[in-house]
Design a protein around this motif. Structure first.
Motif, mmCIF file in Angstrom:
data_model
loop_
_atom_site.group_PDB
_atom_site.id
_atom_site.type_symbol
_atom_site.label_atom_id
_atom_site.label_comp_id
_atom_site.label_asym_id
_atom_site.label_seq_id
_atom_site.Cartn_x
_atom_site.Cartn_y
_atom_site.Cartn_z
ATOM 1 N N ALA A 52 0.828 -1.207 0.000
ATOM 2 C CA ALA A 52 0.000 0.000 0.000
ATOM 3 C C ALA A 52 0.859 1.252 0.000
ATOM 4 O O ALA A 52 0.513 2.248 -0.606
ATOM 5 C CB ALA A 52 -0.930 0.008 1.207
ATOM 6 N N ARG A 53 2.014 1.190 0.678
ATOM 7 C CA ARG A 53 2.888 2.357 0.687
ATOM 8 C C ARG A 53 3.499 2.536 -0.701
ATOM 9 O O ARG A 53 3.868 1.585 -1.376
ATOM 10 C CB ARG A 53 4.008 2.152 1.704
ATOM 11 N N ARG A 54 3.607 3.760 -1.125
ATOM 12 C CA ARG A 54 4.190 4.024 -2.438
ATOM 13 C C ARG A 54 5.700 4.012 -2.322
ATOM 14 O O ARG A 54 6.308 4.956 -1.819
ATOM 15 C CB ARG A 54 3.690 5.362 -2.970
ATOM 16 N N LEU A 55 6.306 2.936 -2.790
ATOM 17 C CA LEU A 55 7.754 2.816 -2.694
ATOM 18 C C LEU A 55 8.430 3.663 -3.757
ATOM 19 O O LEU A 55 7.961 3.740 -4.893
ATOM 20 C CB LEU A 55 8.177 1.360 -2.905
ATOM 21 N N ASN A 56 9.532 4.286 -3.363
ATOM 22 C CA ASN A 56 10.404 4.933 -4.341
ATOM 23 C C ASN A 56 11.496 3.935 -4.688
ATOM 24 O O ASN A 56 12.325 3.595 -3.835
ATOM 25 C CB ASN A 56 11.019 6.200 -3.752
ATOM 26 N N ILE A 57 11.480 3.448 -5.924
ATOM 27 C CA ILE A 57 12.437 2.415 -6.318
ATOM 28 C C ILE A 57 13.365 2.952 -7.398
ATOM 29 O O ILE A 57 12.917 3.493 -8.405
ATOM 30 C CB ILE A 57 11.716 1.152 -6.849
ATOM 31 N N GLY A 58 14.655 2.772 -7.165
ATOM 32 C CA GLY A 58 15.656 3.145 -8.166
ATOM 33 C C GLY A 58 16.274 1.893 -8.757
ATOM 34 O O GLY A 58 16.643 0.982 -8.025
ATOM 35 N N VAL A 59 16.355 1.854 -10.079
ATOM 36 C CA VAL A 59 16.954 0.697 -10.747
ATOM 37 C C VAL A 59 18.296 1.134 -11.343
ATOM 38 O O VAL A 59 18.346 1.994 -12.225
ATOM 39 C CB VAL A 59 16.025 0.141 -11.848
#
Ligand code: TYR
Length: 271
Positions: free
Chosen positions: A7-14
């Motif tokens: 539910a939490r909006r993850l900040n994902i870096g690739v």
């Protein structure tokens, strides 16, 4: 009540925004994460097309700022160098994830190179842009929570793969490499050997031959660097190669023994 996982909006870096990095980034974005990519080649357009943002390497500062999760989708061969070239401060407190096809090497490198307060999740999605093209349902996703302090954040990240209906397999990096040497590496080895034979379709192909051709095509279209990585960075692969050579010789001996037996039988009949 606690919010549901994911539910939490993850900040994902690739990090490593090539074919595979983009392939998984697309799913992260689809599942509602805020996604960024970085890498050597400019992939601004590809990032924009999936609703993500691309950062060139010289904008590392901005790329890492505010990320919850950093996923390394670089080659096995370059992993250690890439990791060591990132200032520790950028990874401090974050969940660091790798997707390498070899797991003990990834685990050791991360334990050695990352700051102590970074969480570590080792993963191996057992599929790629080809085999996962039609969706990830039932495809194995292997993971090992090597060092996890923030369990909620790790669960939120794993939830993405769950929602894609992967077959979730929690397994140690050590056991993964043991299995993989006799599954994935041997598959690539056989495919490469068949590739050396330059097999081609004929008008009389059996189903078995068609599957041999498929094996050859799917493994030979992966990079040689991947194949080399599976060999070099999995301690069990040398044994697999040796065992295969031994089996080849053993099967040849079985044929020779049968031939000798048939010849002896023919001799006896003619006496
Ligand atoms: N590249 C292949 C695919 O797209 C298979 C593959 C799967 C390659 C897992 C590497 C790997 O670790 O399906």
């Amino acid at each position: 009540a606690a919010p549901p996982a994911g539910a939490r909006r993850l900040n994902i870096g690739v990090v490593g925004f090539g074919k595979f990095g983009q392939f998984i980034a697309r799913a992260f974005a689809r599942r509602g994460a805020a996604v960024r990519g970085t890498g050597r080649t400019d992939e601004t357009a590809a990032a924009r097309a999936m609703g993500a943002r691309f950062y060139p390497m010289y904008e590392q500062d901005e790329f890492f700022r505010g990320l919850d999760v950093v996923v390394f989708a670089v080659s096995i061969l370059s992993f250690e160098e890439v990791l060591r070239n990132i200032p520790a401060e950028y990874l401090r407190g974050k969940l660091v994830v790798d997707v390498l096809s070899v797991k003990v090497h990834a685990k050791k490198t991360m334990l050695d190179a990352l700051p102590g307060d970074a969480d570590i999740l080792c993963t191996h999605p057992m599929f790629g842009p080809e085999s996962g093209r039609a969706g990830w349902q039932s495809l194995p996703f292997v993971y090992d929570k090597v060092r996890v302090g923030d369990h909620e954040r790790a669960s939120d990240f794993l939830a993405i793969w769950e929602q894609e209906r992967c077959k979730m397999v929690e397994m140690s990096c050590e056991l993964h490499d043991e299995y993989a040497a006799n599954t994935q590496f041997i598959t690539h080895l056989m495919g490469r050997i068949l590739g050396e034979q330059r097999l081609a379709q004929t008008p009389i192909d059996t189903r078995g031959f068609q599957s041999a051709l498929r094996l050859m095509e799917t493994t030979c279209s992966d990079s040689f660097d991947l194949f080399y990585g599976l060999y070099k960075f999995n301690a069990h692969s040398h044994e697999t190669l040796r065992g295969l050579r031994e089996s080849f010789a053993q099967v040849e001996r079985q044929l020779a023994a049968k031939e000798a037996y048939m010849a002896a039988k023919a001799d006896m009949a003619s006496e």
